[in-house]
Design a protein around this motif. Structure first.
Motif, mmCIF file in Angstrom:
data_model
loop_
_atom_site.group_PDB
_atom_site.id
_atom_site.type_symbol
_atom_site.label_atom_id
_atom_site.label_comp_id
_atom_site.label_asym_id
_atom_site.label_seq_id
_atom_site.Cartn_x
_atom_site.Cartn_y
_atom_site.Cartn_z
ATOM 1 N N GLN A 78 -25.506 33.360 -96.861
ATOM 2 C CA GLN A 78 -24.170 32.920 -96.460
ATOM 3 C C GLN A 78 -24.232 31.658 -95.599
ATOM 4 O O GLN A 78 -25.312 31.186 -95.238
ATOM 5 C CB GLN A 78 -23.478 34.039 -95.666
ATOM 6 N N GLY A 79 -23.071 31.137 -95.289
ATOM 7 C CA GLY A 79 -22.972 29.980 -94.409
ATOM 8 C C GLY A 79 -23.139 30.369 -92.959
ATOM 9 O O GLY A 79 -23.497 31.503 -92.638
ATOM 10 N N GLN A 134 -12.356 27.435 -92.895
ATOM 11 C CA GLN A 134 -13.649 27.088 -93.471
ATOM 12 C C GLN A 134 -13.494 26.036 -94.558
ATOM 13 O O GLN A 134 -12.672 26.176 -95.468
ATOM 14 C CB GLN A 134 -14.287 28.340 -94.066
ATOM 15 N N LYS A 137 -19.836 27.202 -97.120
ATOM 16 C CA LYS A 137 -20.795 28.224 -97.562
ATOM 17 C C LYS A 137 -22.096 27.637 -98.092
ATOM 18 O O LYS A 137 -23.049 28.361 -98.341
ATOM 19 C CB LYS A 137 -20.162 29.119 -98.625
#
Lengths: 114, 112
Positions: A41-42, B2, B104
């Motif tokens: 994941q980020g 995000q 991501k």
């Protein structure tokens, strides 16, 4: 030191135990950040310290998470009553204040809750 | 909020070019780009600021389009060492200029 230092590099703990993760930023870097990275994941923001200002805690996922920083040096991230979903790599970064500076990340602490 | 990165993954042969995009739904103040190799810490590549332009770093450069609220990372004549996951981190106008929200990631694989 030359870079951001984190300890321990790996931590395996039993569910329900408390853990402390340490970050030593680059000397002179007034800003310090904690991020969490789950597998594949980020980077998820947790908390930000800037000098003597009140920290930005808006990313802490629950009241089990807390962090402190002593002046402009060492920071400790504490997770109480660990859960399996806390398993992740916890990354610390530091930077100079200002518009033109990127973050320098540490190598992270890999936390595994069993 | 995000930022959204595209593509999620790209595979290149050595010497080929690639473009990685990063889009935000909010006005951007700055965009950072980082590369992370497997098992290692993310490494800072470059920062683009509002009112700024295109920046370069060897054969890796980036642009920042404020109107479209997006940034693009350009990798030309890719090398094996370019392999890794690329993250953009954004700071939104009106918010904290120093707290980045990361996408991501885009996994780039360069093969011989």
């Amino acid at each position: 030191g030359a870079g951001v230092s984190q300890s321990p590099s790996n931590k395996v703990t039993e569910k329900g135990k408390d853990v402390e993760l340490r970050c030593d930023p680059i000397s002179g870097h007034t800003a310090l950040y904690w991020y969490r990275q789950r597998l594949g994941q980020g980077l998820e923001f947790l908390i930000y310290f800037q000098g003597n200002s009140a920290p930005d805690k808006s990313g802490l996922p629950s009241d089990r998470f807390s962090a402190e920083r002593t002046g402009e040096s060492v920071s400790t991230l504490t997770i109480q009553r660990t859960q399996q979903e806390d398993s992740a790599v916890y990354l610390c970064a530091s930077s100079l204040m200002g518009l033109n500076y990127g973050y320098t990340f540490g190598s992270g602490t890999r936390l595994t809750v069993v | 909020q995000q930022p959204v990165q595209s593509p999620q993954a790209v595979i290149l042969r050595e010497g080929e070019d690639a473009v990685i995009n990063c889009s935000s739904s909010k006005a951007l103040y700055s965009v950072h780009w980082y590369r992370q190799k497997h098992g290692e810490a993310p490494v800072f590549l470059m920062i683009l600021l509002k009112g700024g332009e295109q920046k370069g770093h060897e054969k890796i450069s980036a642009s920042f389009n404020e109107k479209k609220q997006q940034s693009s990372l350009y990798l030309t004549a890719s090398q094996l060492s370019y392999s890794g996951t690329y993250f953009c981190g954004t700071a939104n106008s009106g918010g904290s200029n120093y707290k980045l929200t990361f996408g991501k990631g885009t996994l780039l694989t360069v093969n011989p």
